[in-house]
Design a protein around this motif. Structure first.
Motif, PDB file in Angstrom:
ATOM      1  N   ASN A 190      92.999 200.914 102.655  1.00  0.00           N
ATOM      2  CA  ASN A 190      92.133 200.698 101.395  1.00  0.00           C
ATOM      3  C   ASN A 190      92.573 201.733 100.294  1.00  0.00           C
ATOM      4  OD1 ASN A 190      90.574 198.322 102.802  1.00  0.00           O
ATOM      5  ND2 ASN A 190      89.319 199.841 103.480  1.00  0.00           N
TER       6      ASN A 190
ATOM      7  N   TYR B 155      91.664 197.846  96.440  1.00  0.00           N
ATOM      8  CA  TYR B 155      92.862 197.018  97.078  1.00  0.00           C
ATOM      9  C   TYR B 155      92.819 197.439  98.555  1.00  0.00           C
ATOM     10  CZ  TYR B 155      94.325 196.515  92.134  1.00  0.00           C
ATOM     11  OH  TYR B 155      94.611 196.537  90.826  1.00  0.00           O
ATOM     12  N   ARG B 156      93.464 196.684  99.246  1.00  0.00           N
ATOM     13  CA  ARG B 156      94.160 196.980 100.634  1.00  0.00           C
ATOM     14  C   ARG B 156      95.541 196.465 100.731  1.00  0.00           C
ATOM     15  NH1 ARG B 156      90.301 194.449 105.483  1.00  0.00           N
ATOM     16  NH2 ARG B 156      88.943 196.256 104.548  1.00  0.00           N
ATOM     17  N   MET B 157      96.232 197.512 101.378  1.00  0.00           N
ATOM     18  CA  MET B 157      97.538 197.279 101.693  1.00  0.00           C
ATOM     19  C   MET B 157      97.699 196.103 102.533  1.00  0.00           C
ATOM     20  SD  MET B 157      99.054 201.378 101.486  1.00  0.00           S
ATOM     21  CE  MET B 157     100.428 200.770 101.304  1.00  0.00           C
ATOM     22  N   PRO B 158      98.899 195.084 102.534  1.00  0.00           N
ATOM     23  CA  PRO B 158      98.793 193.823 103.164  1.00  0.00           C
ATOM     24  C   PRO B 158      99.231 194.190 104.569  1.00  0.00           C
ATOM     25  CG  PRO B 158     100.863 194.124 101.779  1.00  0.00           C
ATOM     26  CD  PRO B 158      99.875 195.342 101.284  1.00  0.00           C
ATOM     27  N   ASN B 159     100.116 195.100 105.033  1.00  0.00           N
ATOM     28  CA  ASN B 159     100.574 195.445 106.462  1.00  0.00           C
ATOM     29  C   ASN B 159      99.464 196.403 107.080  1.00  0.00           C
ATOM     30  OD1 ASN B 159     102.636 193.507 106.255  1.00  0.00           O
ATOM     31  ND2 ASN B 159     103.844 195.017 105.240  1.00  0.00           N
ATOM     32  N   SER B 160      99.441 197.476 106.369  1.00  0.00           N
ATOM     33  CA  SER B 160      98.847 198.545 107.153  1.00  0.00           C
ATOM     34  C   SER B 160      97.316 198.503 107.174  1.00  0.00           C
ATOM     35  CB  SER B 160      99.082 200.213 106.624  1.00  0.00           C
ATOM     36  OG  SER B 160      98.800 200.113 105.325  1.00  0.00           O
ATOM     37  N   GLN B 161      96.737 197.532 106.082  1.00  0.00           N
ATOM     38  CA  GLN B 161      95.399 197.461 105.887  1.00  0.00           C
ATOM     39  C   GLN B 161      94.685 198.661 105.302  1.00  0.00           C
ATOM     40  OE1 GLN B 161      93.833 194.259 106.302  1.00  0.00           O
ATOM     41  NE2 GLN B 161      96.122 193.977 106.059  1.00  0.00           N
TER      42      GLN B 161
ATOM     43  N   SER C 255     100.154 203.801 112.132  1.00  0.00           N
ATOM     44  CA  SER C 255      99.269 203.476 110.902  1.00  0.00           C
ATOM     45  C   SER C 255      98.681 204.684 110.562  1.00  0.00           C
ATOM     46  CB  SER C 255      98.328 202.652 111.137  1.00  0.00           C
ATOM     47  OG  SER C 255      97.639 202.927 112.324  1.00  0.00           O
TER      48      SER C 255
END
Length: 419
Positions: A368, A360-366, A34
């Motif tokens: 921001n 926003y927040r990326m769905p898999n890696s979380q 990540s």
């Protein structure tokens, strides 16, 4: 691309696409954790403005590092320790370190602020990217042209931070909260610390009441010199500035703001911040722009009628590298309307700039990230008070390397007598 109206302000679409495909190939070839994935994505920060960015992982990596490399003095791309030029740390050339360091930093930074951020992240880059451990073995070039090797011991993080930022302001009580104030009655000086323009509806009422009390006190005490410190105002809603302007004298001013945004970007921003009803009104009004997500440009004519009834003494605004976004707007309009004297450092925001940020927040890696949805500029270029490089500079340059005391305020007053 769909939301940001001026994404290619500094770099072309081809440059963005080139980086995108390079990162995509990197992700295909390697199994990235990540942090490494975040570092890859954060490279877009170098191409974007400061209101459009990916969370920079170097700050997270550094949280477990209470001791850091000492503060570096940056001169352009070069780094110095005690006036000795850094050539190499461990087995890594300086040029490789600075390239990696700058890879995730926006082009829009005020140079003073950028160098503070470089120092903030530098130890993380050495540790994570190059596995350079303490103590640091450095090859340095002295002022006399000699090459020397020095073993550099790490220092406490907060000592490094204060020296890197070259300011003792960091963490001061007066820069905490929305407003703070201080009076030097015998010298007829009042100081208002305006620390943020980001207020909730509930806070606005408290804000207005506190300003009313402050300016009533200014009047009762017959204060002659008013200082408004926005050196740590990082932004918010510039509409809140009017609560302060109403207590000041200012010239009549007519100006127009050119606003640029995309249909999709402004629709989502309106949805997020103003709710469903406002979003539906927006969609109905701009229905012709929906197909193809067309760019919308609108000009707003604004007018300040001027006021002769405000504070009768002299007004000084203190600004600096941390004065950003709406905090910058406060200083810009203050200057345009001839309200007083700007003091300190260049502001931390370039002009014109983008705003109305959606997070926003990326769905898999979380991870921001943020995207601006609005770009604004003044239509009347003759009113522009910023320098050609986009920064607003003070009328009276004054170092903000320590909390300003009574002696500093007196010195500024003396320096302003010819203005």
């Amino acid at each position: 691309k769909a939301y940001h109206p001026n994404l290619f302000q500094r770099y072309s679409e081809a440059v963005f696409d080139s980086l995108y495909f390079a990162i995509k190939e990197k992700c295909k070839q390697d199994s990235l954790d990540s942090v490494e994935f975040n570092l890859q994505m954060a490279q877009f920060n170098a191409l974007n403005d400061l209101h459009t960015d990916m969370r920079n992982p170097w700050g997270d990596i550094g949280r477990d590092m209470p001791y850091r490399f000492p503060a570096i003095s940056f001169r352009g791309k070069e780094g110095f320790l005690n006036n000795n030029k850094i050539l190499k740390i461990g087995n890594v050339e300086w040029n490789d370190l600075i390239i990696e360091l700058d890879r995730t930093l926006s082009w829009e930074y005020n140079p003073i602020k950028k160098n503070a951020v470089r120092n903030e992240f530098f130890s993380s880059v050495m540790k994570y990217k190059y596995d350079i451990n303490t103590p640091y073995e450095c090859i340095l070039l002295t002022e006399t042209g000699d090459t020397i090797v020095e073993i550099i011991q790490p220092v406490e993080y907060f000592k490094m931070k204060r020296k890197a930022e070259n300011t003792g302001y960091w963490g001061q009580r007066v820069h905490q909260g929305i407003l703070q104030d201080y009076f030097f009655d015998e010298d007829s000086i009042a100081v208002l610390y305006y620390n943020t323009s980001s207020l909730s509806n509930k806070q606005q009422e408290v804000f207005q009441n506190q300003l009313e009390w402050f300016f009533n006190s200014v009047k009762t005490k017959q204060i002659k010199h008013l200082f408004i410190d926005v050196s740590y105002n990082g932004g918010g809603n510039d509409a809140n500035h009017d609560y302060i302007y109403r207590y000041l004298k200012f010239d009549a001013l007519k100006y127009s703001i050119l606003s640029t945004y995309t249909y999709e970007g402004m629709a989502e921003f309106t949805q997020n911040f103003n709710g469903d009803a406002s979003c539906e009104i927006f969609k109905e009004k701009y229905a012709d722009y929906r197909e193809g997500n067309k760019t919308i440009q609108e000009t707003y004519a604004l007018e300040k009628k001027g006021s002769k009834k405000g504070f009768p003494g002299k007004v000084y605004v203190i600004m600096g590298r941390f004065t950003f976004s709406a905090g910058f707007d406060f200083c810009e309009l203050f200057k345009m309307a001839n309200m007083g004297v700007l003091v300190g450092e260049s502001a931390g925001q370039r002009s014109p700039y983008s705003g109305n940020v959606i997070s926003y927040r990326m769905p898999n890696s979380q991870i921001n990230f943020r995207c601006a949805t609005l770009f604004t500029d003044y239509k009347e270029k003759e009113l522009n008070v910023v320098a050609p490089d986009g920064f607003l500079y003070p009328d009276i340059p004054y170092p903000l390397i320590a909390p300003l005391e009574l002696s500093d305020f007196k010195k500024i007053i003396e320096l302003s007598k010819n203005r």
